[in-house]
Scaffold this motif. Sequence first.
Motif, PDB file in Angstrom:
ATOM      1  N   ARG A  90       0.836  -1.200   0.000  1.00 10.74           N
ATOM      2  CA  ARG A  90       0.000   0.000   0.000  1.00 10.74           C
ATOM      3  C   ARG A  90       0.879   1.263   0.000  1.00 10.74           C
ATOM      4  NH1 ARG A  90      -5.149   0.186   1.458  1.00 10.74           N
ATOM      5  NH2 ARG A  90      -4.986  -1.762   2.623  1.00 10.74           N
ATOM      6  N   ARG A  91       1.944   1.256   0.810  1.00 11.94           N
ATOM      7  CA  ARG A  91       2.829   2.418   0.881  1.00 11.94           C
ATOM      8  C   ARG A  91       3.617   2.607  -0.414  1.00 11.94           C
ATOM      9  NH1 ARG A  91       3.742   4.782   5.881  1.00 11.94           N
ATOM     10  NH2 ARG A  91       2.602   3.794   7.597  1.00 11.94           N
ATOM     11  N   ILE A  94       1.785   4.545  -3.127  1.00 14.14           N
ATOM     12  CA  ILE A  94       1.597   5.990  -2.995  1.00 14.14           C
ATOM     13  C   ILE A  94       2.426   6.671  -4.075  1.00 14.14           C
ATOM     14  CG2 ILE A  94       1.915   8.002  -1.503  1.00 14.14           C
ATOM     15  CD1 ILE A  94       1.868   6.093   0.892  1.00 14.14           C
ATOM     16  N   LEU A 352      -1.075   8.875   2.670  1.00 15.34           N
ATOM     17  CA  LEU A 352      -2.072   7.807   2.769  1.00 15.34           C
ATOM     18  C   LEU A 352      -3.396   8.362   3.266  1.00 15.34           C
ATOM     19  CD1 LEU A 352      -0.284   4.635   4.210  1.00 15.34           C
ATOM     20  CD2 LEU A 352      -1.580   4.793   2.083  1.00 15.34           C
ATOM     21  N   GLY A 357      -6.553   6.270   2.436  1.00 14.23           N
ATOM     22  CA  GLY A 357      -6.093   4.917   2.717  1.00 14.23           C
ATOM     23  C   GLY A 357      -6.259   3.974   1.566  1.00 14.23           C
TER      24      GLY A 357
END
Length: 359
Positions: A90-91, A94, A352, A357
């Motif tokens: 997920r990071r 970004i 995020l 998110g």
Amino acid sequence: MFESVATLQAEHDDLQRQLSDPELHGDAARSKRVNRRYAELSRIVAAHTAWEQSVDDLEAARELASEDQAFADEVPALEATAAENEERLRRLLIPRDPDDARDVIMEIKAGEGGAESMLFVADLLRMYLHYAESKGWKTELLERTESDLGGYKDVQVAVKGRSTDPAEGVWAHLKYEGGVHRVQRVPATESQGRIHTSAAGVLVFPEVDEPEEVEISPNDLKIDVFRSSGPGGQSVNTTDSAVRITHLPTGIVVSMQNEKSQLQNREAGMRVLRARILAKQQEEIDAEASAARRSQIRTVDRSERIRTYNFPENRIADHRTGYKAYNLDQVMDGALEPIIQSAITADEESRLAALGGEA
């Protein structure tokens, strides 16, 4: 979930094909761009593969848990691994700062505190040089104005990395250093043993990869030459080797006198000028980046601090992230990584949150 990875995987495969083409390496600028993007996407592809594998392992263990206690015992650990891999992916998804892979030009300027501030500039320079050495980066001192006591009124240094991976880029790490740095200690000039507070300002600019990247018309430049001067203003050169370059459209002024050759000073000055113009152009087209860069430093006083270096308590504190540690002696020797990582983490969490998110 993570539907965008399929598109990124296809781009990664295409870049891999481009890298196998000999013609690519004949174009240095294009080759650099392709290698940087490939390195960035390789991290995402690897993280996605690891996440998929951990999810598959977890599902298999859950299916067999009712038949074999050994599999049931593995489920909690596999759940934790899957969650960690999901968060890492997920990071990585970004959107990155497009300048992360660039090298930088850093300027450190004395501020409030007089002679003590100039000595602190020298200490900060030493800290950054040691940090760069620990990262395997190369440094080049472009310009400096020395003070009478051995410090610097201002200093400019170029920092170059070796990795094509934007996550390992110099700008990706040092961009967080821009701002006012406050120091609390007993100055070498203090005879009564009193603690003084001084400040120094740090500016960080991403360096231009190729001169052609920033168009500068010769007609837009005003170039003055003069004799170099040392501490106290005394002349240290009998020829007009120092150079002052003014970019008329923006009003940006760069002075160089570190080299004995006028040509070398001019080349160094143009490097700094391009970096400043690039930063200005990016500020104008990116409101968020503009706010971040303008906030690096406005006035070098004690009120607009990003970090405090408290020598009596051996304490370092970053006022943006809340980071605090009592190992200032090690930090001044270049142990900056934990502080910078705290800024990177805070930046990721902020982005995020802005994305809701969602990767």
